[in-house]
Design an enzyme around this catalytic site. Structure first.
Site, mmCIF file in Angstrom:
data_model
loop_
_atom_site.group_PDB
_atom_site.id
_atom_site.type_symbol
_atom_site.label_atom_id
_atom_site.label_comp_id
_atom_site.label_asym_id
_atom_site.label_seq_id
_atom_site.Cartn_x
_atom_site.Cartn_y
_atom_site.Cartn_z
ATOM 1 N N GLN A 288 36.869 41.713 45.721
ATOM 2 C CA GLN A 288 36.165 40.535 45.216
ATOM 3 C C GLN A 288 35.181 40.013 46.259
ATOM 4 O O GLN A 288 35.512 39.943 47.442
ATOM 5 C CB GLN A 288 37.173 39.440 44.861
ATOM 6 N N TYR A 317 44.504 46.605 34.915
ATOM 7 C CA TYR A 317 43.206 46.625 35.608
ATOM 8 C C TYR A 317 43.390 46.048 37.017
ATOM 9 O O TYR A 317 42.711 45.102 37.402
ATOM 10 C CB TYR A 317 42.153 45.809 34.850
ATOM 11 N N GLU A 338 45.688 51.037 36.907
ATOM 12 C CA GLU A 338 44.267 51.042 37.247
ATOM 13 C C GLU A 338 43.773 52.479 37.055
ATOM 14 O O GLU A 338 44.503 53.429 37.326
ATOM 15 C CB GLU A 338 44.132 50.571 38.711
ATOM 16 N N ASP A 386 42.815 41.790 33.733
ATOM 17 C CA ASP A 386 41.564 41.446 34.429
ATOM 18 C C ASP A 386 40.559 42.562 34.156
ATOM 19 O O ASP A 386 40.191 43.305 35.057
ATOM 20 C CB ASP A 386 41.849 41.297 35.941
ATOM 21 N N CYS A 413 35.647 38.148 33.016
ATOM 22 C CA CYS A 413 34.329 37.989 33.638
ATOM 23 C C CYS A 413 33.239 37.992 32.570
ATOM 24 O O CYS A 413 32.063 38.064 32.892
ATOM 25 C CB CYS A 413 34.085 39.080 34.674
#
Ligand code: SAH
Length: 459
Positions: A288, A317, A338, A386, A413
């Site tokens: 991030q 994720y 992931e 996410d 997002c």
């Protein structure tokens, strides 16, 4: 039916801005035809030139503000450069207005879909600039000299720039130092047209909590001439640099990094912490970019998950496991999934590094793994998702709800896929039980991050 746009390219018009698009462009209507205009805020009367005419909408550029909004921020010449670069497309809006814009974007998408869900005020930053911990800056020849800067939007011309405004100032400083060393050592910059030249990009990563910096030199050639001298200069002038890597990208592509990475100095990784967990971050790892706001975002996700120490949690994720590790400290066990295998390796290593043993990670598509866990009879109390911008696969929502978790915590997002997915969860009995909370991860840009909680509500 053949319709014709009521405006002509390169002609000048006057209009009042009605709204903002999700990209922060002002909307002006002429005979019901929408024009999207940069640097124009709602309520402002503007004189603008039409730059592009499409079938159902067009684009324009302001020539003169006939009236100005109280939300307008002062922009000087330097800032105008940033706007052209697309580095800070919302900088013409004062920060409180940017935060309201983000909340409003989610609210209006919910309203459009007839969803009666409230949205809290966006959690912002005290200092909404200098926040990015990573930069990847192109290096090109401009007027016979090696320069670092940005591409003007929709162009291939590099504009030299030294103050990037939203990056950690230590990164800006390092880029100038590296630029001068490359000039002094006479390293040729990459040329996209001929595909010749040596240095393509300079990448810099700065740790937030530790005094560590990584410099990445991305080259078109396999070898970097005068590498020893360059390393000696960098470490002398930037003593906090703990890692210098060379990454080879010899393909004619817009992708910044290639497959080969050589360590020229120090470690292949830098370290940083999030909510007390320490992470190893390699040159290519996703991490991030806004460390201050990421801690707020993750803390919120943990709080909303309502963990007491007894829960089984799925983190879908999961990337390099940043949310998984944070949750593992408050839960019985965490299962992460992931799709990028190197990220999963990093996640496992990072769990070990922090002495955490209650985590398991799988490399798989989240939608496949979720179905597998469901078949295996896993009973999670909390599922955290996410996902990237495209949101959740419908089958993931099916297997997630079939497992009947108490809560789903959705870190998003992209508000438009969030709202779509909220409706799909609704069809399966899961509803939003607290106001959606936007957290500003990307000040001065239109990107919107938020946390939503869904719970099974009996009808
Ligand atoms: N939670 C992490 C990463 C979020 S970014 C963090 O906060 O750091 C989204 C992640 O989803 C990326 O790591 C991306 O590689 C991964 N991803 C994209 N599509 C996926 C899929 N279908 N299944 C699983 N992971 C996926």
């Amino acid at each position: 039916m053949k319709t014709k746009a009521p405006v002509t390219k390169n002609e000048t018009y006057t209009g009042t801005v009605m709204d903002l698009t999700y990209e922060g462009l002002g909307v002006v209507k002429i005979d019901n035809y929408s024009l999207f205009i940069t640097n124009a805020l709602p309520g402002e009367k503007v004189k603008f030139v039409v730059t592009k005419v499409g079938k159902s909408f067009g684009f324009g550029r302001v020539l003169e503000h006939l009236t100005t909004s109280p939300d307008r921020a002062e922009i000087d010449a330097k800032d105008r450069k940033l706007a052209q670069a697309g580095i800070a497309p919302l900088q013409h809006m004062v920060y409180p207005a940017q935060l309201r814009f983000k909340q409003h974007q989610i609210e209006s998408l919910l309203a459009k879909n007839k969803l009666d869900i409230s949205v809290s005020k966006t959690l912002g930053m005290d200092k909404p600039y200098h926040y990015r911990n990573k930069a990847q800056i192109p290096v090109r020849l401009v007027n016979g000299q090696l320069e670092t800067g940005f591409y003007r939007q929709h162009s291939h011309n590099l504009v030299p720039l030294t103050d990037f405004y939203i990056q950690d100032p230590r990164i800006d400083q390092a880029i100038v130092v590296v630029r001068d060393i490359l000039r002094q050592e006479d390293i040729s910059p990459y040329d996209e047209r001929t595909h010749r030249g040596i240095i393509r990009n300079v990448m810099v990563r700065q740790s937030h909590y530790e005094d560590e910096m990584m410099i990445g030199l991305i080259t078109n050639s396999h070898t970097l001439p005068r590498a020893k001298e360059i390393v000696a200069q960098i470490t002398e002038q930037l003593p906090h640099v703990t890692s210098i890597i060379q990454n080879v990208n010899s393909r004619p592509t817009n992708v910044i990094m290639g497959p080969i990475t050589n360590v020229l100095y120090g470690e292949p990784v830098i370290h940083d912490s999030l909510l007390g967990n320490r992470f190893e971050i390699s040159a290519q790892s996703f991490y991030q970019v806004n460390p201050v706001q990421t801690e707020k975002l993750y803390q919120l996700a943990i709080d909303r998950a309502g963990l007491t120490g007894n829960e089984t949690v799925i983190d879908a994720y999961c990337g390099i496991g940043t949310i998984s590790l944070a949750m593992a400290r408050h839960a019985k066990e965490v299962y992460g999934v992931e799709v990028v295998s190197t990220a999963v390796e990093d996640a496992k290593k990072n769990a070990k590094l922090n002495g955490l043993t209650n985590l398991q990670f799988e490399t798989n598509k989240a939608e496949y793994q979720m179905a597998k866990w469901q078949e295996q009879g896993l009973k999670p109390d909390v599922i955290v998702v996410d996902p990237p911008r495209k949101g959740l696969d419908e089958t993931l929502i099916e297997s997630a709800t079939d497992m009947q978790p108490k809560k789903v915590v959705y870190v998003s997002c992209n508000p438009s896929t969030l709202v779509r997915d909220i409706q799909r969860f609704g069809e399966r009995g899961y509803h939003v039980t607290a106001p959606i909370q936007p957290v500003d991860q990307f000040p001065q840009t239109p990107h919107i991050e938020s946390v939503t909680v869904l719970e099974k509500v009996a009808n």
